[in-house]
Scaffold this motif. Structure first.
Motif, PDB file in Angstrom:
ATOM      1  N   ASN A  47      37.123  72.865  56.176  1.00 25.05           N
ATOM      2  CA  ASN A  47      35.993  71.749  57.211  1.00 25.05           C
ATOM      3  C   ASN A  47      36.435  70.528  57.126  1.00 25.05           C
ATOM      4  N   PRO A 105      35.571  68.050  59.308  1.00 22.60           N
ATOM      5  CA  PRO A 105      35.105  67.630  59.565  1.00 22.60           C
ATOM      6  C   PRO A 105      34.146  66.840  58.544  1.00 22.60           C
ATOM      7  N   CYS A 106      33.467  68.140  57.968  1.00 20.81           N
ATOM      8  CA  CYS A 106      32.596  68.232  56.880  1.00 20.81           C
ATOM      9  C   CYS A 106      33.034  67.156  55.915  1.00 20.81           C
ATOM     10  N   TYR A 132      28.879  63.278  62.740  1.00 20.61           N
ATOM     11  CA  TYR A 132      28.417  64.268  62.785  1.00 20.61           C
ATOM     12  C   TYR A 132      27.671  64.824  63.989  1.00 20.61           C
ATOM     13  N   GLU A 188      30.954  66.182  65.303  1.00 21.96           N
ATOM     14  CA  GLU A 188      31.557  67.859  65.143  1.00 21.96           C
ATOM     15  C   GLU A 188      29.576  68.758  64.481  1.00 21.96           C
ATOM     16  N   MET A 189      29.761  68.048  63.830  1.00 22.28           N
ATOM     17  CA  MET A 189      28.355  69.231  62.871  1.00 22.28           C
ATOM     18  C   MET A 189      26.830  68.804  63.763  1.00 22.28           C
TER      19      MET A 189
END
Length: 156
Positions: free
Chosen positions: A89, A91-92, A142, A145-146
């Motif tokens: 993942n 973005p994470c 954040y 993406e999240m």
């Protein structure tokens, strides 16, 4: 029988060309918003590393580690090689890279300013600027993406 010179002068086959394009640098990435943020983080981390090397060499390992991590992410994003690792993942991972850098540089910057050396004070100032750049990058990651995934899940 083909000599080494004949093999070298021939154009490569299609499969070889496809393999070599895996590391082709996307020059448009360097002018994108994310590319400029990564380049700024890289430059400021290098400046802080130089300041710590000139004043307090005990703290230079943290700056050097973040420099290499940021350089790796810049390389992976610029070559788009991160797409080959689709189980991660990204973005994470990028968000965690920013958060860990914020914590590390806050601690190291405030610890370095206690020495009252000129280079350490410069490292403190650049560290605070770098923390704000990392915080902005984490906020953008954040938001883009999240957070949209969480908002879309609530609407359904």
């Amino acid at each position: 029988m083909l000599s080494v010179r004949d093999r070298r002068d021939r154009p490569p086959e299609e499969g070889v060309v496809a393999e070599l394009q895996g590391f082709a640098v996307d020059k448009a990435f360097f002018t994108s918003h994310k590319g400029i943020l990564l380049e700024t983080e890289l430059a400021l981390t290098l400046i802080i590393f130089i300041c710590f090397t000139a004043s307090i060499s005990a703290y230079m390992a943290a700056a050097l580690l973040e420099f290499f991590i940021t350089l790796a992410f810049l390389f992976l994003y610029a070559t788009q090689y991160y797409q080959h690792f689709n189980r991660l993942n990204w973005p994470c991972l990028d968000f965690l890279r920013c958060v860990s850098a914020i914590i590390i540089f806050l601690v190291v910057s405030f610890a370095a300013v206690t020495s009252r050396d000129g280079a350490a004070i410069a490292a403190f100032v650049f560290g605070i600027i770098l923390v704000s750049v990392f915080a902005y990058d984490a906020f953008k990651i954040y938001r883009t993406e999240m957070a949209p995934g969480a908002i879309q899940g609530d609407q359904q």
